[in-house]
Write a protein that holds these residues in place. Sequence first.
Motif, PDB file in Angstrom:
ATOM      1  N   ASP A 110       2.587   2.786   5.220  1.00 39.75           N
ATOM      2  CA  ASP A 110       1.257   3.329   5.509  1.00 39.75           C
ATOM      3  C   ASP A 110       0.570   2.540   6.626  1.00 39.75           C
ATOM      4  OD1 ASP A 110       1.649   5.271   3.661  1.00 39.75           O
ATOM      5  OD2 ASP A 110       0.164   4.573   2.209  1.00 39.75           O
ATOM      6  N   TYR A 142      -1.265  -1.934  -4.163  1.00 34.32           N
ATOM      7  CA  TYR A 142      -1.704  -1.164  -2.992  1.00 34.32           C
ATOM      8  C   TYR A 142      -3.208  -1.336  -2.790  1.00 34.32           C
ATOM      9  CZ  TYR A 142      -1.898   2.846   0.237  1.00 34.32           C
ATOM     10  OH  TYR A 142      -2.082   3.656   1.332  1.00 34.32           O
ATOM     11  N   ILE A 157      -2.417   4.562   8.284  1.00 32.06           N
ATOM     12  CA  ILE A 157      -3.223   4.912   7.106  1.00 32.06           C
ATOM     13  C   ILE A 157      -3.950   3.680   6.579  1.00 32.06           C
ATOM     14  CG2 ILE A 157      -3.112   5.787   4.729  1.00 32.06           C
ATOM     15  CD1 ILE A 157      -0.602   7.362   5.617  1.00 32.06           C
ATOM     16  N   LEU A 158      -3.262   2.539   6.613  1.00 38.50           N
ATOM     17  CA  LEU A 158      -3.863   1.267   6.233  1.00 38.50           C
ATOM     18  C   LEU A 158      -4.022   0.396   7.472  1.00 38.50           C
ATOM     19  CD1 LEU A 158      -1.893   0.334   2.960  1.00 38.50           C
ATOM     20  CD2 LEU A 158      -4.162   1.385   3.142  1.00 38.50           C
ATOM     21  N   ILE A 202       5.667   0.485   0.465  1.00 41.05           N
ATOM     22  CA  ILE A 202       4.763   1.612   0.703  1.00 41.05           C
ATOM     23  C   ILE A 202       3.581   1.179   1.555  1.00 41.05           C
ATOM     24  CG2 ILE A 202       3.241   3.288  -0.427  1.00 41.05           C
ATOM     25  CD1 ILE A 202       5.176   3.110  -2.859  1.00 41.05           C
ATOM     26  N   ASP A 228       1.987   3.859   9.777  1.00 45.07           N
ATOM     27  CA  ASP A 228       1.500   5.210  10.074  1.00 45.07           C
ATOM     28  C   ASP A 228       0.006   5.238  10.375  1.00 45.07           C
ATOM     29  OD1 ASP A 228       4.009   6.257   9.730  1.00 45.07           O
ATOM     30  OD2 ASP A 228       3.693   6.852   7.645  1.00 45.07           O
TER      31      ASP A 228
END
Length: 229
Positions: A65, A26, A70-71, A61, A68
């Motif tokens: 993200d 990640y 987030i990343l 994951i 969404d």
Amino acid sequence: MSDEPELILADLSDDELVEQMKDDLYDGMGPEIAEGTQILLDRGWDANAILTESLVEAMRIVGLDFGDGILFVPEVLSAANAMKGGMELLRPILAANDAVKPTGRVVIGTVKGDIHDIGKNLVAMMLEGAGFEVMDLGINTDVEEFLKAYDEFNPDLLGMSALLTTTMPYMGVVIEEFEKRGLRKDCGIFVGGAPVNQEFADAIGATEYGGDASNTVELAKRFMGVNRP
């Protein structure tokens, strides 16, 4: 200097190491992923188990993200590049094991006249992260290159990308040629890129429109589940 002790991957239990590898992937930590993969192999882990339980799960994951917000693209590319460290160790083992089947096989390329590839590269990396075997044809790909790749690779999916409105129509040229040769029944065709939308995808007869990289991966997995039980 930090007072925290240095983390030594070899000192972790198997379960702890798998969780640490998810965190490291990640965070885009390539050397740590390669080290963790080798440790698990040395401990007798099955290559497919390492792939699915640590690398693919971590990329899942990352994809969530990314979807969404987030990343962002640089973080996803960093994670995908980190995964390569583990895949270099696992790929020869997986290739030698006929019992291990990829999620699916994908040929992907940016269409003729277009040299933009960031989005296409991101999709290719995330497909690999989801367990697909990917043949990336690069940029400026004409219909003959797509057909040659189809003959050589026997893909389940064909992915085409375009960033320029002037190159979008070439996607239709490729689809028309695949239809003429009777190849559509065996291969789903996905299209995407900044100027592409669902209406255009429907108009040229594409199987699916991938709005972004994470969406494309989910559509590809759904396609494989429906068409290749």
